[in-house]
Each structure stands twice: as C-alpha cells, then as structure tokens.
Design an enzyme around this catalytic site. Structure first.
Site, PDB file in Angstrom:
ATOM      1  N   ASP A 238       0.827  -1.219   0.000  1.00 26.81           N
ATOM      2  CA  ASP A 238       0.000   0.000   0.000  1.00 26.81           C
ATOM      3  C   ASP A 238       0.851   1.254   0.000  1.00 26.81           C
ATOM      4  O   ASP A 238       0.418   2.314  -0.465  1.00 26.81           O
ATOM      5  CB  ASP A 238      -0.958  -0.013   1.187  1.00 26.81           C
ATOM      6  CG  ASP A 238      -2.053  -1.030   0.938  1.00 26.81           C
ATOM      7  OD1 ASP A 238      -1.818  -2.216   1.221  1.00 26.81           O
ATOM      8  OD2 ASP A 238      -3.099  -0.647   0.383  1.00 26.81           O
ATOM      9  N   LYS A 249      -1.233  -5.089   3.883  1.00 25.20           N
ATOM     10  CA  LYS A 249      -2.318  -5.640   4.698  1.00 25.20           C
ATOM     11  C   LYS A 249      -1.811  -6.289   5.980  1.00 25.20           C
ATOM     12  O   LYS A 249      -0.797  -6.985   5.978  1.00 25.20           O
ATOM     13  CB  LYS A 249      -3.086  -6.661   3.838  1.00 25.20           C
ATOM     14  CG  LYS A 249      -4.262  -7.340   4.489  1.00 25.20           C
ATOM     15  CD  LYS A 249      -5.272  -6.400   5.102  1.00 25.20           C
ATOM     16  CE  LYS A 249      -5.819  -5.402   4.136  1.00 25.20           C
ATOM     17  NZ  LYS A 249      -6.573  -4.303   4.808  1.00 25.20           N
TER      18      LYS A 249
HETATM   19  O1  MRU Z   1      -7.756  -2.877   2.806  1.00 24.14           O
HETATM   20  P1  MRU Z   1      -7.484  -3.236   1.379  1.00 24.14           P
HETATM   21  O2  MRU Z   1      -8.261  -4.428   0.917  1.00 24.14           O
HETATM   22  O3  MRU Z   1      -7.625  -2.060   0.453  1.00 24.14           O
HETATM   23  O4  MRU Z   1      -5.955  -3.642   1.383  1.00 24.14           O
HETATM   24  C1  MRU Z   1      -5.319  -3.953   0.172  1.00 24.14           C
HETATM   25  C2  MRU Z   1      -3.952  -4.467   0.347  1.00 24.14           C
HETATM   26  O5  MRU Z   1      -3.382  -4.455   1.422  1.00 24.14           O
HETATM   27  C3  MRU Z   1      -3.259  -4.938  -0.895  1.00 24.14           C
HETATM   28  O6  MRU Z   1      -2.367  -5.973  -0.606  1.00 24.14           O
HETATM   29  C4  MRU Z   1      -2.462  -3.760  -1.473  1.00 24.14           C
HETATM   30  O7  MRU Z   1      -3.313  -2.664  -1.691  1.00 24.14           O
HETATM   31  C5  MRU Z   1      -1.788  -4.093  -2.724  1.00 24.14           C
HETATM   32  S1  MRU Z   1      -2.952  -4.258  -3.997  1.00 24.14           S
HETATM   33  C6  MRU Z   1      -2.314  -4.341  -5.516  1.00 24.14           C
END
Ligand code: MRU
Length: 352
Positions: A238, A249
């Site tokens: 992220d 995550k």
């Molecule tokens: O809370 P989310 O579902 O938006 O979290 C997403 C993630 O942590 C993904 O692993 C990250 O955004 C990479 S996506 C290409």
C-alpha cells in the site's frame, strides 16, 4: 496475458464498480454518478486495493467537476472540496494521493482554460490513469515472473490481484505472467482476517482463471512453510518508503518473519506509484485503524462479548531487511545487504 476481470469501467459519465463487499456470493456492479458515492465506495471497501482506489478517486474528481459545471459554480474553489473529501477516505495507500495529485496538476496547468475544456482534460487524465494502471501491471508481471521457477507454490495475503487494480493485479500479475509463460505455479492464499480479502477475492479470481489455489486461515502459514508446501511469499503493498520498508495488509509482517525463519524469499510486487519517496522510513506511514465490529462480528454474527476492547489496524509494516526484492514495472529491485535506497534507484515515476 489473459484477463477477464475489470474492477471498474467508465461509461456514460458513470463510474461502474464491481462491488467487492458482495463477492464471491454475488457479482453486482455499483453505478457512481456522484463523487460522494465514489468516496463512500472507497471508505466501505466496495472498491479497494491501492491502485484501484487511486483510479476510482480520479474518476471521482471528474464527477465532482461535472457537478460544479452543471451548477455553474467556480471549478477551482469547488474542486478543493472534492479533492479533500476523496483524500480523506483512506489514509494508508499512497496511490490515492498520487492519483489525486495527478488530477490536481491538470487543474493547475489548465486554470486558464474554459470550464468545459478543464473538465474534458480531467476526464482524459482519469482515463490515462486507468490505461496506465493496466499497462504498468502487465509490465510488472513480466519482470516478476522471472523470479518464479517452474513448479513454485507461492503464498500470498489479502488480494493484490485484478480486483485491487484496474486489471491484472500486482502480486497476482506476476503469477499470471509466470503461468502465461508456461510455468506450473500454484498459490496458497491466506484468508486475511478480518475482512477476508484472501478468502473472498483472491481465491475467486484465481479460480476463474484456473490457477490452482488453496485457501488457509492466517494462523496456518507457519505450518504450511514448515511442511515445505510453499517456496516463496509474494505480496502487494500500500505504501513503500524510500528505505524499502513496506506497508501492506495486516498479517504481511508475520509472513515476512516466518519466511525469513524458513529461508524462503519474500517478494513485494508494486508499481512505482506505491512508492512514497518523501517518506524516509516506514514508521512514518500512517496506518489505518478500522471499526471494532470488523473484528467482533463474523458473517453478521457476534463472535466476541459486547463491549470488548478491540485493536484493528488494517495494515502493518514489514522492514526492508525482510524483503528480498521489490518487483516494479521498471524492473526488479534487489536489496543490497538487506537495504534499499529507492531515492537513488533511478526510478522514473509515471507522470513526473
Ligand atoms: O484494505 P485493502 O483491501 O484495500 O488492502 C489492500 C492491500 O493491502 C493490498 O495488498 C495492497 O493494496 C496491494 S494491492 C495491488
């Protein structure tokens, strides 16, 4: 690369989002004709994943601009509110702020244009972001595929797939490209409590493409590694700091520690738009905390006593020393003695 899943479409001045909160039970689409509805969709995780929320927010700006135009308001001042509202949806994934910055630049450079032209320029930029995301992920996938030997089983968490982007995904783009190159690749997907992006989304999209996937609960990862069932760990991100620290995550850090303990490579696949070179060290990255009910409820039922104290961080920080390589659209960046210096990695950030 085969690709059938499209997380979003821009049609008839409407942002159409595949509602990810309903998957895998229902494949339903949300029609957003108002930027406030886009902001709500991001907040509720109807659209989620770092690159996807960036592109969705860009279309949110277009919807906001069209509304101001219809109401004959002042675009420059009116758009400030739109930008602020979209930026306040989620704090961690930097792609959101990066995409909004790209849209803001259009406003600054086209300030002298008449309002209709400015709105058209905003729409063109959002469509560029959409198309760039698809191409970036394809490139990233091809670079990363070289790291996966034929016969590898890859452990992943959350959903870093097509659903987290416009198409292809990041970590899953690497897997798709390796499979496309004729390698036999299988995936072990961690369910990813509390919101189950791994169970609901990653298995759904891999099954659709016939890529072998096995679902485990998050607490099974160590045993799976101990049993020799996986040969690599591959996740998305992220936000990545200049020193290579990765925020992804919640649960990613545990997997990186476990991978090190089992001498398995831990790779992170992310476009350069996920890198925040203004941030020196991952500890400065804001970590979103979400509502207690995500932890106390499961499938609509309470699984904890009412009023229990809950801690619910949505992301965690994996130190750069645990990351074997970063897979980007500009190539694979390997750590040197467990360190990265992304400010000196000669990365050309798209649109800069
Ligand atoms: O809370 P989310 O579902 O938006 O979290 C997403 C993630 O942590 C993904 O692993 C990250 O955004 C990479 S996506 C290409």
């Amino acid at each position: 690369m085969t690709q059938s899943i499209r997380t979003m479409r821009w049609e008839d001045r409407t942002l159409i989002l595949l509602d990810q909160t309903k998957l895998p039970a229902e494949e339903v689409y949300l029609a957003c004709r108002d930027y406030r509805r886009v902001a709500t969709a991001i907040r509720r995780l109807e659209v989620r994943g770092a690159p996807a929320i960036g592109v969705a927010a860009a279309f949110g700006v277009v919807l906001g601009a069209e509304e101001i135009l219809r109401q004959k308001g002042d675009l420059t001042t009116g758009l400030e509110k739109v930008f602020n509202e979209l930026a306040a949806t989620r704090p961690t994934a930097v792609n959101l702020f990066w995409a909004l910055e790209r849209m803001r630049k259009v406003v600054t450079t086209q300030q002298e244009s008449d309002p209709e032209r400015l709105v058209a320029a905003l729409e063109a930029e959002a469509l560029r972001l959409y198309q760039e995301d698809i191409e970036t992920n394809e490139r990233l996938g091809r670079h990363g595929a070289a790291l996966l030997a034929d016969g590898t089983t890859v452990l992943t968490i959350c959903n870093a797939g097509a659903l987290a982007t416009v198409a292809h995904g990041t970590a899953l783009a690497v897997i798709r490209a390796a499979v496309g190159a004729g390698k036999r690749i299988a995936v072990v997907a961690c369910e990813t409590r509390p919101l189950l992006q791994g169970a609901r989304l990653t298995t759904w999209e891999l099954q659709k493409e016939g890529i072998p996937v096995t679902l485990i609960t998050d607490n099974m990862a160590g045993y799976v590694m101990q049993q020799g069932m996986v040969q690599a760990v591959l996740t998305g991100a992220d936000r990545i700091a200049a020193n290579g620290d990765v925020v992804n995550k919640i649960g990613t850090y545990s997997l990186a520690v476990l991978a090190a303990a089992h001498d398995l490579p831990f790779y992170v696949a992310a476009p350069t738009s996920t890198m925040d070179l203004t941030i020196k060290d991952g500890r400065e990255i804001p970590i979103e905390e979400r509502g207690a009910e995500e932890v106390t409820m499961f499938g609509g039922r309470a699984v904890a006593p009412a009023g229990v104290k809950v801690y619910n961080p949505a992301f965690d920080l994996t130190p750069a020393r645990l990351v074997r390589a970063l897979i980007t659209e500009q190539g694979v960046i390997r750590s040197e003695a467990g360190k990265y210096n992304l400010r000196q990695a000669n990365l050309v950030k798209v649109g800069q």
